[in-house]
Design a protein around this motif. Structure first.
Motif, mmCIF file in Angstrom:
data_model
loop_
_atom_site.group_PDB
_atom_site.id
_atom_site.type_symbol
_atom_site.label_atom_id
_atom_site.label_comp_id
_atom_site.label_asym_id
_atom_site.label_seq_id
_atom_site.Cartn_x
_atom_site.Cartn_y
_atom_site.Cartn_z
ATOM 1 N N ALA A 103 -6.805 -17.408 7.309
ATOM 2 C CA ALA A 103 -7.201 -16.347 6.388
ATOM 3 C C ALA A 103 -6.093 -16.041 5.398
ATOM 4 N N ASP A 104 -6.460 -15.914 4.145
ATOM 5 C CA ASP A 104 -5.487 -15.538 3.120
ATOM 6 C C ASP A 104 -5.105 -14.068 3.227
ATOM 7 N N VAL A 105 -6.090 -13.243 3.603
ATOM 8 C CA VAL A 105 -5.848 -11.807 3.800
ATOM 9 C C VAL A 105 -6.538 -11.383 5.084
ATOM 10 N N ILE A 106 -5.851 -10.581 5.885
ATOM 11 C CA ILE A 106 -6.449 -9.992 7.089
ATOM 12 C C ILE A 106 -6.346 -8.475 6.974
ATOM 13 N N LEU A 107 -7.473 -7.790 7.151
ATOM 14 C CA LEU A 107 -7.512 -6.336 7.176
ATOM 15 C C LEU A 107 -7.687 -5.926 8.633
ATOM 16 N N ASP A 108 -6.661 -5.272 9.186
ATOM 17 C CA ASP A 108 -6.598 -5.055 10.635
ATOM 18 C C ASP A 108 -6.574 -3.577 10.987
ATOM 19 N N ILE A 109 -7.480 -3.165 11.873
ATOM 20 C CA ILE A 109 -7.504 -1.798 12.371
ATOM 21 C C ILE A 109 -6.975 -1.698 13.792
ATOM 22 N N VAL A 110 -6.545 -2.827 14.388
ATOM 23 C CA VAL A 110 -6.193 -2.856 15.809
ATOM 24 C C VAL A 110 -4.703 -2.618 16.041
ATOM 25 N N GLY A 111 -3.860 -3.244 15.234
ATOM 26 C CA GLY A 111 -2.424 -3.020 15.388
ATOM 27 C C GLY A 111 -1.758 -3.955 16.362
ATOM 28 N N ALA A 112 -0.947 -3.391 17.249
ATOM 29 C CA ALA A 112 -0.044 -4.175 18.091
ATOM 30 C C ALA A 112 -0.752 -5.256 18.907
ATOM 31 N N SER A 146 1.121 -18.415 2.847
ATOM 32 C CA SER A 146 1.167 -17.334 1.843
ATOM 33 C C SER A 146 0.152 -16.236 2.132
ATOM 34 N N GLY A 147 -0.258 -16.120 3.413
ATOM 35 C CA GLY A 147 -1.223 -15.100 3.800
ATOM 36 C C GLY A 147 -0.617 -13.713 3.831
ATOM 37 N N ARG A 148 -1.512 -12.697 3.777
ATOM 38 C CA ARG A 148 -1.091 -11.307 3.782
ATOM 39 C C ARG A 148 -1.864 -10.539 4.856
ATOM 40 N N LEU A 149 -1.137 -9.978 5.802
ATOM 41 C CA LEU A 149 -1.728 -9.151 6.851
ATOM 42 C C LEU A 149 -1.498 -7.688 6.498
ATOM 43 N N VAL A 150 -2.594 -6.928 6.416
ATOM 44 C CA VAL A 150 -2.494 -5.501 6.121
ATOM 45 C C VAL A 150 -3.009 -4.724 7.328
ATOM 46 N N VAL A 151 -2.134 -3.945 7.938
ATOM 47 C CA VAL A 151 -2.478 -3.147 9.115
ATOM 48 C C VAL A 151 -2.778 -1.727 8.665
ATOM 49 N N ILE A 152 -3.998 -1.254 8.954
ATOM 50 C CA ILE A 152 -4.378 0.103 8.552
ATOM 51 C C ILE A 152 -4.799 0.964 9.737
ATOM 52 N N ALA A 156 1.829 -2.507 6.220
ATOM 53 C CA ALA A 156 1.122 -1.446 6.937
ATOM 54 C C ALA A 156 1.057 -0.220 6.034
ATOM 55 N N THR A 157 -0.114 0.384 5.941
ATOM 56 C CA THR A 157 -0.263 1.518 5.038
ATOM 57 C C THR A 157 -1.117 2.617 5.656
ATOM 58 N N THR A 158 -0.937 3.825 5.141
ATOM 59 C CA THR A 158 -1.858 4.934 5.392
ATOM 60 C C THR A 158 -2.261 5.497 4.034
ATOM 61 N N LEU A 159 -3.363 6.198 4.002
ATOM 62 C CA LEU A 159 -3.848 6.791 2.754
ATOM 63 C C LEU A 159 -3.646 8.306 2.739
ATOM 64 N N ARG A 160 -3.866 8.922 3.873
ATOM 65 C CA ARG A 160 -3.905 10.380 3.933
ATOM 66 C C ARG A 160 -2.624 11.048 3.437
ATOM 67 N N ALA A 161 -1.469 10.526 3.815
ATOM 68 C CA ALA A 161 -0.203 11.191 3.521
ATOM 69 C C ALA A 161 0.404 10.785 2.177
ATOM 70 N N ARG A 162 -0.282 9.959 1.412
ATOM 71 C CA ARG A 162 0.280 9.540 0.127
ATOM 72 C C ARG A 162 0.360 10.718 -0.842
ATOM 73 N N PRO A 163 1.313 10.683 -1.769
ATOM 74 C CA PRO A 163 1.398 11.750 -2.771
ATOM 75 C C PRO A 163 0.139 11.825 -3.627
ATOM 76 N N VAL A 164 -0.074 13.000 -4.216
ATOM 77 C CA VAL A 164 -1.277 13.240 -5.010
ATOM 78 C C VAL A 164 -1.401 12.240 -6.153
ATOM 79 N N ASP A 165 -0.286 11.912 -6.814
ATOM 80 C CA ASP A 165 -0.376 10.998 -7.953
ATOM 81 C C ASP A 165 -0.775 9.590 -7.519
ATOM 82 N N GLU A 166 -0.338 9.150 -6.332
ATOM 83 C CA GLU A 166 -0.731 7.832 -5.836
ATOM 84 C C GLU A 166 -2.223 7.807 -5.498
ATOM 85 N N LYS A 167 -2.704 8.882 -4.876
ATOM 86 C CA LYS A 167 -4.137 8.952 -4.564
ATOM 87 C C LYS A 167 -4.966 8.959 -5.847
ATOM 88 N N ALA A 168 -4.489 9.690 -6.845
ATOM 89 C CA ALA A 168 -5.211 9.742 -8.114
ATOM 90 C C ALA A 168 -5.295 8.361 -8.752
#
Length: 328
Positions: A209-218, A231-237, A261-273
């Motif tokens: 997979a070129d990109v993996i979107l993962d909700i499981v983690g460890a 050149s794959g990218r693993l994104v842990v959410i 690894a990213t979260t959305l909730r705690a991002r600054p207001v300008d990033e969310k916008a």
């Protein structure tokens, strides 16, 4: 107003429908009368006492909503009282009213009713920011989505297909996999019966997979790295499978791959916008055209949010669980 409160952390019964003070919009904020909200995994974690709201945000759960603007705070522009909107929230969606930064509002897309629009903001912003803005999925690449039948998964399948990517999913059981196939998934993997690394390798002639979107983690970290293409990218959410795992840096180097690894909730207001603006530009036309649609499993009264949490924790749902506020 009334809201779902959490006097003490616990099971679904810890959610209490109670009278609370009305919120007041501050600088650059608007007040939204909520028609519907939706259940997200983060709400479950908050109820359990594992995911406190960021400082200064609403103490009530609910990371997205749809409704009508009731008032504008000082400096809030671009919107008018009475506008029908949906919104990405830091919290507070499980209530009759919520305050939202104006930059986190979206118009209700064409072809979607107001209540159903509550199923969109969190999942669309999560998928677009991670799969496209961070991992840069491109046409012709392969995306692996863990939890393909979840709210996040059902949206990720559709958006990836809309840009011309190939989509692999993991899900539990043939019924959920069939729903993923209906949405456009190309490679269907039952994680209860099959090894996703092996199945993905078979389906991609060993490329991965070129990109993996993962909700499981460890729990999936080592196997996710094995499943990555060069050149794959693993994104842990998500961290449903734990927070600590062993990472083979040699394997990562050999593949010239990246783990993010990213979260959305705690991002600054300008990033969310900025994320919301990108979603409005790139995703809203796809929804208006009918190429991408919200997937709603069931709708419940907001006061019965505990049932929504039970539904999510049971793992039997496909897509989103909506909560309707009393006036709707």
């Amino acid at each position: 107003m009334y809201a779902i409160t959490i006097p003490e952390p616990g099971g679904p019964e810890a959610l209490v429908w109670a009278q609370v003070p009305d919120p007041v919009p501050g600088e650059g904020e608007v007040l939204v009368e909520v028609v519907a909200s939706a259940v997200n995994r983060a709400d479950v974690l908050q109820r359990q006492g594992f995911y406190d709201p960021p400082p200064g945000s609403s103490p009530y759960p609910g990371l997205e909503c749809a409704g009508r603007i009731a008032a504008l705070g000082p400096g809030a522009s671009g919107w008018a009282v009475g506008d029908e909107v949906c919104a990405l929230l830091t919290g507070g969606g499980y209530a009759e009213k919520v305050v939202v930064p104006a930059g986190q509002l979206l118009p209700v897309p064409e072809g979607i009713d107001l209540a159903t629009a509550a199923a969109l903001p969190e999942v669309v912003c999560t998928v677009w920011s991670n799969v496209f803005m961070i991992a840069h999925l491109r046409p012709g690449e392969t995306l692996l989505v863990h939890g393909g039948a979840s709210g996040i998964g059902t949206m990720a399948i559709q958006l990836a297909k809309a840009v011309g990517a190939r989509v692999a999913v993991t899900a539990g059981g043939p019924e959920k996999l069939a729903r993923c196939a209906e949405l456009g998934a190309d490679i269907l993997i039952d994680y209860r019966e099959q090894d996703f690394v092996e199945e993905l390798a078979k389906a991609t002639d060993g490329a991965g997979a070129d990109v993996i979107l993962d909700i499981v983690g460890a729990k999936y970290l080592e196997r996710n790295v094995k499943a990555l293409a060069v050149s794959g990218r693993l994104v842990v959410i998500g961290l449903q499978g734990g927070v600590k795992g062993e990472l083979n840096l040699g394997a990562l180097l050999a593949k010239r791959a990246a783990v993010m690894a990213t979260t959305l909730r705690a991002r600054p207001v300008d990033e969310k916008a900025a994320i919301v603006a990108a979603v409005r530009e790139h995703v809203w036309p796809l929804i208006a055209a009918g190429t991408v649609r919200p997937v709603v499993d069931r709708t419940l009264p907001l006061a019965d949010a505990a049932e929504g949490h039970r539904a999510l924790e049971s793992g039997t749902h496909v897509g989103k669980v909506l909560l309707l506020a009393p006036q709707s």
